[in-house]
Design an enzyme around this catalytic site. Sequence first.
Site, short mmCIF file in Angstrom:
data_model
loop_
_atom_site.label_atom_id
_atom_site.label_comp_id
_atom_site.label_asym_id
_atom_site.label_seq_id
_atom_site.Cartn_x
_atom_site.Cartn_y
_atom_site.Cartn_z
N ALA A 24 111.58 79.44 9.86
CA ALA A 24 110.41 79.08 10.67
C ALA A 24 110.59 77.65 11.15
CB ALA A 24 109.13 79.21 9.84
N ASP A 50 102.52 79.84 26.09
CA ASP A 50 103.66 79.17 25.44
C ASP A 50 104.79 78.83 26.42
OD1 ASP A 50 102.33 79.42 23.07
OD2 ASP A 50 103.77 80.78 22.12
N HIS A 99 71.26 73.43 6.22
CA HIS A 99 71.58 73.13 4.82
C HIS A 99 71.26 74.34 3.95
CE1 HIS A 99 72.06 70.82 1.16
NE2 HIS A 99 70.94 71.38 0.72
P1 NAI Z 1 106.91 73.84 13.67
O1 NAI Z 1 107.54 73.08 14.77
O2 NAI Z 1 105.46 73.71 13.39
O3 NAI Z 1 107.66 73.51 12.29
C1 NAI Z 1 109.03 73.69 12.10
C2 NAI Z 1 109.47 72.82 10.94
O4 NAI Z 1 110.80 73.16 10.60
C3 NAI Z 1 109.45 71.32 11.26
O5 NAI Z 1 108.64 70.67 10.32
C4 NAI Z 1 110.93 70.94 11.20
O6 NAI Z 1 111.11 69.63 10.70
C5 NAI Z 1 111.50 71.97 10.23
N1 NAI Z 1 112.94 72.25 10.38
C6 NAI Z 1 113.63 72.43 11.53
N2 NAI Z 1 114.94 72.70 11.25
C7 NAI Z 1 115.07 72.72 9.89
C8 NAI Z 1 116.15 72.94 8.97
N3 NAI Z 1 117.38 73.25 9.41
N4 NAI Z 1 115.92 72.84 7.63
C9 NAI Z 1 114.66 72.56 7.19
N5 NAI Z 1 113.62 72.33 8.01
C10 NAI Z 1 113.78 72.42 9.34
O7 NAI Z 1 107.33 75.36 13.96
P2 NAI Z 1 106.79 76.74 13.37
O8 NAI Z 1 106.13 76.57 12.06
O9 NAI Z 1 107.95 77.65 13.48
O10 NAI Z 1 105.67 77.15 14.41
C11 NAI Z 1 105.98 77.28 15.79
C12 NAI Z 1 104.79 76.97 16.64
O11 NAI Z 1 103.84 78.01 16.54
C13 NAI Z 1 104.12 75.67 16.22
O12 NAI Z 1 103.96 74.81 17.32
C14 NAI Z 1 102.81 76.11 15.67
O13 NAI Z 1 101.76 75.17 15.97
C15 NAI Z 1 102.55 77.46 16.35
N6 NAI Z 1 101.77 78.28 15.45
C16 NAI Z 1 100.46 78.01 15.27
C17 NAI Z 1 99.71 78.70 14.36
C18 NAI Z 1 98.30 78.35 14.16
O14 NAI Z 1 97.70 77.78 15.05
N7 NAI Z 1 97.71 78.63 13.01
C19 NAI Z 1 100.30 79.77 13.53
C20 NAI Z 1 101.69 79.95 13.79
C21 NAI Z 1 102.37 79.24 14.70
#
Ligand code: NAI
Length: 448
Positions: free
Chosen positions: A257, A300, A433
């Site tokens: 992820a 996106d 409340h």
């Molecule tokens: P993200 O960009 O939020 O996090 C990816 C993380 O992976 C980062 O912290 C990065 O430093 C780390 N990373 C990258 N390469 C790595 C490696 N080789 N080893 C270890 N760590 C590494 O991306 P994510 O979680 O995949 O989500 C994608 C998008 O989807 C985000 O922008 C998120 O906001 C959105 N999303 C939003 C949700 C919500 O609003 N609840 C739910 C799911 C996704």
Amino acid sequence: MKYDFAVIGAGPAGYIAAKKAASAGKKVLLVEKKKLGGVCLNEGCVPSKTLLQAAKTYRHAKHGSIFGVEVEGIRFDFPKAHQHKNNVMNKMRDGIAGLMKKYKVDVVEGEAKLLPNFQIEIEGETHEATDILLCTGSSPAIPPIPGVDLEHVVDSTGILDRESLPNHLVVVGGGVIGCEFACMYASVGVQVTVLEAMPEICPNLDPEVSASLREGLAKKGVNFNLGAKVQSISADKVSYADDSGSNELEADLVLVATGRRPNTKNLGLEELGLDIDDRGGVRVDNRGATNIPGLWAAGDVPGQAWLAHAASRMAEVVVNNITGRKDHMRYDSMPAVVYTSPEVAVVGLTKEEAEARGIKVKVGRIPMAINARYIAENPDETGFCKVILEADTRKLLGVHMVGGACSEMIFGATAMLETELREEEIEEIVFPHPTTSEIIKDVFMAVR
Ligand code: NAI
């Protein structure tokens, strides 16, 4: 066929745009190559939040004795949770199909390709439209780590199809997706380790929020290795490097992820000369207009905010501009939620972001534990509410919360930001409340 408006992609940008344009009298075509609802409904928000709720219900039942609820022989039936998830998705898909029918949107199943002069080719047939909205979404960005193509390595789509629980889930990336799945699996008793390359999880959030989320998840049993860069994955191990050198962990399921990338391939965009930015997103202005007049993008695919509600709002902005109402995106009042336990909900600027813009700020912060309803319902959770005000005007700039029920409260703070309320105006709002939402009123007492 000649249309007023053609929408490519039926996710939360596409179907909202189609409905809104059709209700304004436009003749609308909606093209989708997979399923109505896009990633949000079929591979993202809806299925993941349904499974998170299943896991939360199990945890509440298991730890119910504090409320006087004693349950014998409790167990988690994962296939049944998946059944509920599938039912929810089917209902929502039927709802969208019904909506499109009601508004007389022509829905065509197939892969669209853009041709010159606003022609669209779909499975050998050609249509034409005055305006076109591109909202083809995004896909998981998989880093080139050796072993990512092994059978037990999944992305955020693949993990949703797994109906059996692993012994040890290793999550590569401690972002929003990584944290939500880590929370879900840990809540049902799976050993979970998150490997995050940066010094803190969810690095885009307020730093205190990220730390509090990590501590809350650690209490639920999630292990975190920060500053850990994954180097390779084998049939039963994940190798990574951190400050202490090279390490490895055993894993029978690995979730990658590490972010998402916009879907811009095989659409004929290069041939049209569409402006694509360095991160692979379609470049748009704050109305969703691309460099080609009449061709718009939302969701996106511009790669600005990877959020379903932002996608829907972008779609509304585009349709408003097409139908004669001036409108633009305001990202400073775009809420974001992490649906973990504890939840995170934020809107507006952090202290650091405001200061980087040269704004002098005042900050207030109170623990959730001062709120009666909160401690009654969340006896094992901590969390806090933090508010950022402009120092001189006392205008609200941001609200950042950690704790149960935040996701249902953040719209209130969003409305305050969107209408540019100041502290004295917010003080006059009556909060019912006892509700957890009172925390948003009470936090102003702590502003210094
Ligand atoms: P993200 O960009 O939020 O996090 C990816 C993380 O992976 C980062 O912290 C990065 O430093 C780390 N990373 C990258 N390469 C790595 C490696 N080789 N080893 C270890 N760590 C590494 O991306 P994510 O979680 O995949 O989500 C994608 C998008 O989807 C985000 O922008 C998120 O906001 C959105 N999303 C939003 C949700 C919500 O609003 N609840 C739910 C799911 C996704």
